[in-house]
Design a protein around this motif. Structure first.
Motif, short mmCIF file in Angstrom:
data_model
loop_
_atom_site.label_atom_id
_atom_site.label_comp_id
_atom_site.label_asym_id
_atom_site.label_seq_id
_atom_site.Cartn_x
_atom_site.Cartn_y
_atom_site.Cartn_z
N ALA A 1 24.53 22.18 -46.20
CA ALA A 1 22.70 22.03 -45.42
C ALA A 1 22.79 20.55 -45.21
O ALA A 1 21.38 20.26 -43.94
N LEU B 1 17.16 22.91 -57.43
CA LEU B 1 16.71 23.89 -57.41
C LEU B 1 16.23 23.33 -59.43
O LEU B 1 15.16 23.52 -60.40
N THR C 1 21.92 32.17 -53.18
CA THR C 1 20.76 32.78 -52.47
C THR C 1 19.62 31.68 -53.11
O THR C 1 19.27 30.96 -51.99
N GLU C 2 19.22 31.10 -54.08
CA GLU C 2 18.64 30.40 -55.01
C GLU C 2 18.91 29.11 -54.16
O GLU C 2 18.46 28.06 -54.57
N GLU D 1 17.84 23.25 -48.64
CA GLU D 1 17.43 23.94 -47.45
C GLU D 1 15.83 23.34 -47.12
O GLU D 1 15.77 22.44 -47.09
N GLY D 2 15.26 23.90 -48.41
CA GLY D 2 14.19 23.81 -48.17
C GLY D 2 13.32 21.65 -48.58
O GLY D 2 13.13 21.05 -47.96
N ASP E 1 14.81 19.89 -45.06
CA ASP E 1 14.08 20.29 -44.58
C ASP E 1 12.47 19.39 -44.87
O ASP E 1 12.07 18.50 -43.78
N GLU F 1 20.51 28.08 -52.27
CA GLU F 1 20.75 27.53 -50.69
C GLU F 1 19.46 27.61 -50.16
O GLU F 1 18.96 26.42 -49.87
N ARG F 2 18.36 28.52 -50.92
CA ARG F 2 17.14 28.26 -50.25
C ARG F 2 16.29 26.79 -51.03
O ARG F 2 15.68 26.46 -49.70
N ALA F 3 17.20 26.37 -51.97
CA ALA F 3 16.64 25.14 -52.67
C ALA F 3 17.34 23.66 -51.46
O ALA F 3 16.48 22.76 -51.79
#
Length: 252
Positions: free
Chosen positions: A202, A101, A151-152, A158-159, A162, A154-156
């Motif tokens: 992740a 992130l 949350t930020e 996971e993205g 992916d 986790e999203r970073a």
């Protein structure tokens, strides 16, 4: 009637002819049995095979990796020690202050996701993703640094994983050839207890290999973050002990 005076000459002639015939036969038979020696045949020499190039180990990371050099430098990196033990060629794409992130305190560097082009270009045998330490912060659109939420983060993470999974699949590699670790020192321990599990979960959801490392002490990271030589050596040992790399790449 032939006179006696001619007999010795005839006998002498017969003797000469006999000797000459014998010599001719000897020469002929010698020639058949031992032909003239041919020129020495050139020995067949198999071309030397070019030495195989070592397989590559690419490291994507932050200052835990970027601040250090190869094995022969004054401050060799943990990654250089690992690559040497495995007989792999290390390559590095790391920037201080960055992460899944974070783009550093200046907001001028790239996140890990921007380095996936390096993964494609190098196509390493082993990929190591070292990071997460800086992801307690993020950059706003106007270039300010603010604290990141769970949350930020986790999203970073996971993205990133992916997209990495897609690239890795394109290269025909298996997920367990990706190693993920989040080294830590003595500072920001509370954030470490949040971020490290986020990165681990992740990575494991995508089938990547999580490498458990113990936080470095002040003796191993005097500034609370960056390892000294003892700290880098400890990290390299933990990577080898907490993964299957040593078994898969035994040194001759």
């Amino acid at each position: 009637m032939t006179s006696r005076a001619h007999l010795p000459r005839k006998r002498l002639g017969l003797v000469v002819l006999t000797i000459a015939g014998t010599l001719t036969a000897l020469v002929t038979s010698a020639g058949a049995a031992a032909p003239s020696t041919p020129s020495a045949a050139s020995p067949t020499v198999a071309p030397l095979a070019a030495p195989a190039e070592p397989e590559k180990m690419l490291v994507i990371g932050d200052s835990y990796s970027s601040y250090y050099g190869d094995r022969h430098s004054r401050y060799p990196g943990w990654w250089a020690m690992v690559a040497f033990q495995l007989g792999l060629e290390p390559q590095l794409d790391a920037m201080g202050g960055t992460g899944f992130l974070s783009r550093s305190s200046s907001c001028e560097h790239t996140r890990f996701k921007s380095r996936l082009d390096t993964v494609r270009a190098v196509a390493p045998r082993i990929l190591v993703v070292e990071g997460g330490r800086n992801d307690w912060r993020r950059c706003t659109k106007d270039g300010r640094v603010v604290e990141a939420t769970r949350t930020e983060i986790e999203r970073a993470a996971e993205g990133f994983f992916d997209e990495l999974a897609e690239v890795w699949d394109e290269l025909g590699r298996t997920p367990d050839d990706v190693l993920v670790l989040t080294p830590w020192g003595t500072t920001k321990e509370r954030k470490g207890r949040i971020i490290r599990p986020i990165v681990r979960e992740a990575a494991q959801r995508h089938g990547f290999s999580w490498v458990e490392t113990r936080p470095l002490t002040l003796e191993q990271a005097p500034d609370g973050v960056h390892p000294n030589n003892d700290g880098s050596r400890l990290l390299s040992e933990q990577v080898l002990q907490s993964s299957s790399l040593a078994d898969r790449f035994p040194r001759a």
